[in-house]
Motif scaffolding. Structure first.
Motif, PDB file in Angstrom:
ATOM      1  N   ARG A 144      12.674  -0.849   5.974  1.00 49.07           N
ATOM      2  CA  ARG A 144      11.309  -0.146   6.822  1.00 49.07           C
ATOM      3  C   ARG A 144      11.097  -1.181   7.842  1.00 49.07           C
ATOM      4  O   ARG A 144      10.658  -0.880   8.969  1.00 49.07           O
ATOM      5  N   ASN A 145      10.927  -2.564   7.544  1.00 52.41           N
ATOM      6  CA  ASN A 145      10.547  -3.660   8.364  1.00 52.41           C
ATOM      7  C   ASN A 145      11.571  -3.807   9.587  1.00 52.41           C
ATOM      8  O   ASN A 145      11.052  -3.966  10.648  1.00 52.41           O
ATOM      9  N   VAL A 146      12.804  -3.584   9.294  1.00 51.80           N
ATOM     10  CA  VAL A 146      14.066  -3.930  10.150  1.00 51.80           C
ATOM     11  C   VAL A 146      13.787  -2.644  11.232  1.00 51.80           C
ATOM     12  O   VAL A 146      13.867  -2.891  12.399  1.00 51.80           O
ATOM     13  N   HIS A 159       0.736  -1.242   0.168  1.00 52.89           N
ATOM     14  CA  HIS A 159      -0.119   0.158   0.011  1.00 52.89           C
ATOM     15  C   HIS A 159       0.853   1.405   0.120  1.00 52.89           C
ATOM     16  O   HIS A 159       0.373   2.256  -0.655  1.00 52.89           O
ATOM     17  N   GLY A 160       1.855   1.201   0.596  1.00 59.12           N
ATOM     18  CA  GLY A 160       2.700   2.456   0.881  1.00 59.12           C
ATOM     19  C   GLY A 160       3.831   2.586   0.185  1.00 59.12           C
ATOM     20  O   GLY A 160       4.906   3.470   0.248  1.00 59.12           O
ATOM     21  N   ASP A 161       3.941   1.757  -0.840  1.00 61.29           N
ATOM     22  CA  ASP A 161       5.223   1.768  -2.031  1.00 61.29           C
ATOM     23  C   ASP A 161       5.366   2.994  -2.670  1.00 61.29           C
ATOM     24  O   ASP A 161       4.096   3.485  -3.200  1.00 61.29           O
ATOM     25  N   LYS A 220      12.097  -7.875  -5.145  1.00 56.42           N
ATOM     26  CA  LYS A 220      11.960  -7.550  -4.261  1.00 56.42           C
ATOM     27  C   LYS A 220      12.147  -5.760  -3.801  1.00 56.42           C
ATOM     28  O   LYS A 220      13.194  -5.511  -4.448  1.00 56.42           O
ATOM     29  N   SER A 221      11.584  -5.205  -2.677  1.00 58.75           N
ATOM     30  CA  SER A 221      12.152  -3.929  -2.419  1.00 58.75           C
ATOM     31  C   SER A 221      13.073  -3.942  -1.226  1.00 58.75           C
ATOM     32  O   SER A 221      12.859  -4.061  -0.030  1.00 58.75           O
ATOM     33  N   VAL A 222      14.171  -3.575  -1.404  1.00 55.71           N
ATOM     34  CA  VAL A 222      15.349  -3.394  -0.111  1.00 55.71           C
ATOM     35  C   VAL A 222      14.846  -2.279   0.709  1.00 55.71           C
ATOM     36  O   VAL A 222      14.959  -2.557   1.979  1.00 55.71           O
TER      37      VAL A 222
END
Length: 258
Positions: A244-246, A222-224, A237-239
């Motif tokens: 952000r997840n980390v 959603h926020g890409d 994939k998106s680095v």
């Protein structure tokens, strides 16, 4: 990095306005989707169908660099207004995966919010867009976890959904997407015998060594930003999403529905 022998598959679900906040995790807004597609085209990206990728794997056609597949799971009704016309404008092929027994119905979109739901494309919308060149693939009949079914039920979901789509569109159906991305050897074998290609939700690039019945996809979030989408197209994939997840102290949550 992607080479001419590799391809990413972008996975979208709902493209449309955020009418149901609990479904936001599956939603890309029309404005964001339009920007993403315009940017890919401006940067020289090409889109191919799953059938064209299979032909490349078989050695029947060459594949230029900067090539991507564009897929949608569940066939949400808003695609007909907010996604498919954008792709037609840019002459970008795509594949929409349909749970065939749910065509024209409104379905839950978040297991943590049972009342939250979104409508799926109608039979007439599917026929119209099939006539306009959009590829429709099977996504089972009822969006069941195929790994929980016995042999007869598995055949009904996998083969039955193909037959439903052939009857609806009048066209051959050669691509499948596993509901929730779940498969085991029994599911894989039935799908591989029934379709030319099938998609998981495992991230990464596909090459000639990737089994055609277990192709990888990367889900657009959603926020890409457009940068995220370009990274997904190039690397599978998106680095940035990983960072952000980390930073949030976790990993990317599993999609509520796929």
């Amino acid at each position: 990095m992607q080479s001419s022998g590799q391809v990413a598959a972008l996975l979208y679900h709902h493209v449309g306005p955020v009418t149901e906040p609990a479904c936001m995790g599956l939603t890309v807004t029309p404005e964001a989707f339009s920007r993403q597609m315009s940017t890919l085209v401006a940067l020289g990206w090409n889109a191919i169908t799953p059938e064209e990728w299979a032909a490349h794997v078989r050695g029947e056609r060459d594949m230029p660099s900067r090539t991507v597949m564009i897929t949608f799971d569940d066939a949400y009704a808003d695609l007909a207004e907010h996604a498919l016309p954008v792709l037609a404008k840019h002459s970008l092929p795509s594949t929409v995966f349909v749970p065939t027994s749910l065509v024209g119905k409104t379905i839950p979109c978040n297991p943590r919010s049972p009342a939250a739901s979104l409508p799926l494309m109608s039979a007439s919308q599917i026929r119209e867009w099939a006539d306009r060149g959009v590829s429709f693939g099977a996504h089972s009949r009822t969006h069941a976890d195929l790994t929980t079914l016995d042999a007869a039920q598995l055949d009904a979901e996998v083969i039955g959904s193909r037959d439903d789509l052939v009857a609806l569109t009048g066209r051959a159906v050669t691509a499948f997407a596993y509901p929730y991305g779940k498969l085991d050897p029994a599911v894989h074998d039935v799908v591989a015998q029934s379709y030319d290609v099938a998609f998981t939700i495992d991230e990464g690039l596909n090459d000639r060594e990737t089994p055609l019945a277990a192709l990888r996809r990367t889900m657009v979030q959603h926020g890409d930003s457009v940068v995220d989408v370009c990274l997904r197209a190039r690397y599978g994939k998106s680095v940035l999403q990983s960072i952000r997840n980390v930073a949030r102290g976790g990993t990317r949550p599993e999609p509520a529905r796929s």
